[in-house]
Design a protein around this motif. Sequence first.
Motif, PDB file in Angstrom:
ATOM      1  N   VAL A 195      -1.278  12.958   2.155  1.00  0.00           N
ATOM      2  CA  VAL A 195       0.169  13.109   2.613  1.00  0.00           C
ATOM      3  C   VAL A 195      -0.283  13.524   4.068  1.00  0.00           C
ATOM      4  O   VAL A 195      -0.894  14.482   4.429  1.00  0.00           O
ATOM      5  N   TYR A 209       4.472  16.851   4.821  1.00  0.00           N
ATOM      6  CA  TYR A 209       3.485  17.835   4.148  1.00  0.00           C
ATOM      7  C   TYR A 209       4.456  19.120   3.859  1.00  0.00           C
ATOM      8  O   TYR A 209       4.776  19.894   4.777  1.00  0.00           O
ATOM      9  N   HIS A 214       3.825  19.997  -2.478  1.00  0.00           N
ATOM     10  CA  HIS A 214       2.552  19.713  -2.492  1.00  0.00           C
ATOM     11  C   HIS A 214       1.479  20.627  -2.794  1.00  0.00           C
ATOM     12  O   HIS A 214       1.733  21.718  -2.137  1.00  0.00           O
ATOM     13  N   SER A 216      -2.182  21.417  -2.364  1.00  0.00           N
ATOM     14  CA  SER A 216      -3.260  20.871  -1.584  1.00  0.00           C
ATOM     15  C   SER A 216      -4.640  21.147  -2.266  1.00  0.00           C
ATOM     16  O   SER A 216      -4.974  22.006  -2.925  1.00  0.00           O
ATOM     17  N   VAL A 243      -3.720  16.121  -1.713  1.00  0.00           N
ATOM     18  CA  VAL A 243      -2.807  16.930  -2.621  1.00  0.00           C
ATOM     19  C   VAL A 243      -3.047  16.169  -3.916  1.00  0.00           C
ATOM     20  O   VAL A 243      -3.307  15.211  -4.012  1.00  0.00           O
ATOM     21  N   PRO A 246       2.119  14.352  -6.383  1.00  0.00           N
ATOM     22  CA  PRO A 246       3.040  15.429  -6.480  1.00  0.00           C
ATOM     23  C   PRO A 246       4.401  14.992  -7.603  1.00  0.00           C
ATOM     24  O   PRO A 246       4.365  13.756  -8.110  1.00  0.00           O
ATOM     25  N   LYS A 277       8.895  13.192   0.128  1.00  0.00           N
ATOM     26  CA  LYS A 277       7.833  14.216  -0.156  1.00  0.00           C
ATOM     27  C   LYS A 277       7.286  13.773  -1.632  1.00  0.00           C
ATOM     28  O   LYS A 277       5.987  13.924  -1.905  1.00  0.00           O
TER      29      LYS A 277
END
Length: 458
Positions: A195, A209, A214, A216, A243, A246, A277
């Motif tokens: 991302v 981000y 998200h 990581s 990531v 999501p 996102k």
Amino acid sequence: MADTATIADFEKAHRAPAPRAPMTIEEAGLGPDQISQLFVKALYTGEATGVEIADRLRLVYQMLEPLIEQMRAERLSGVRGTTGQGSASYRYALTDLGGGRGRQYLAANSYVGQAPVPLATYVREMKAIAAGRGFVSRERLRGGFTHLIVDDHLLEQVGPAINAGKGVFLYGPPGNGKSVIAEGMGRALGGDLYVPHAIDVDGQTITVYDPVAHESLEAQDEGLSSVAAVVKAAPRDRRWVRVRRPVVIVGGELTLEMLDLTFNPISKFHEAPLQLKANGGVFLVDDFGRQRMRPQDLLNRWIVPLESRRDYLTLHNGKKIEVPFDVLTVFATNLDPLSLADEAFLRRIPYKIPVEDPTLDHFLQIFEMNCNRRQLRFHQVMVEYLIRKHYTPIGRPLRACQPRDLIDQVIALCRYRGQQPAITQELLDAACQSYFVDDAPQTEAPGRGSTDWMEEAH
């Protein structure tokens, strides 16, 4: 364990390819002026070495070096010292002229930090992610639901829905885990993706981000740095964050404005909407039908993206941009779908999956699972007592959430009394009395009885 291993093996074998690091300004897809502005804004808060600035911008220093020399020639920045050899170790600081230029840049756009990626690059990467996602098998799907007791018939409907990648309606009585099932769909998809910190659209910045949306995986990459040092790989573009796929969840607070770019008039840059996102993963609209807008208005917003797999967003200057819509969209509701959507929209959501009440056998399994998680001894006879006294006489339906909720109430009551948590008939009765409205003690209606003490006092 085998199902969990299936997901882990899949993720290792299908790790997302990292975007290759740009080595020139042209490869970065940004103009020299844009990078120079980011450099000046990064120095505005204080001096830093060339390597430190390159790290903040997530760009290689060799790309920045000619721009830094140009800014020194224009007397926008100067060298205050050095920490080693070479210009990368010089400590740079803004001059008075550079400080004024920094204030001017920050007033126009206060975004500071990682260099954005061009919209065209983002679109290309997302298409590659969609093409390489693969399909969910029966074993892999079960691995995403190892933490739940789910009917096999339900999984047989969920699996094809995930592979289709189109809209899903989860509907049924409240408390049966529709939201948790949607999260399990994301777990079953598994894997990772990259991302961008931010996207650039003709000089307009859109942050993507989000640490809240998200998870990581950068720490894992750092842990493997010693292994990577042995087998030298091509440097990756650090403007992107690795990531976990999501799963973005939104409930009754959702508004139409949240589904478009949000422009901050103070910071002068945009924030990506929720579905952007969630790209590459799952977007769950929970409690659908209870938002602060008509369901039809919200559904109309999704008709084009669900059909074309493209979404259209609007910048604050009125410009429309097209972005990929690679999202498994899940609508979860305890309302009748026919009361929320017309035939035209329901046609665009090909998978309508009912989430029914658990059977008695599943209810027992859920109760046992929650006892084990809380290190409580499970007694089937206690559950049979619970059903016999608090369910069967009034025809109360079984709900998947009830074992967890009642056990938590029993534990809370035991802690209040200062005793070791355990499942007993007396504690189950007390938990049901406070949990179920129709189990509460009946109070006398206003009138004779409720005011007797007042009359007697006089």
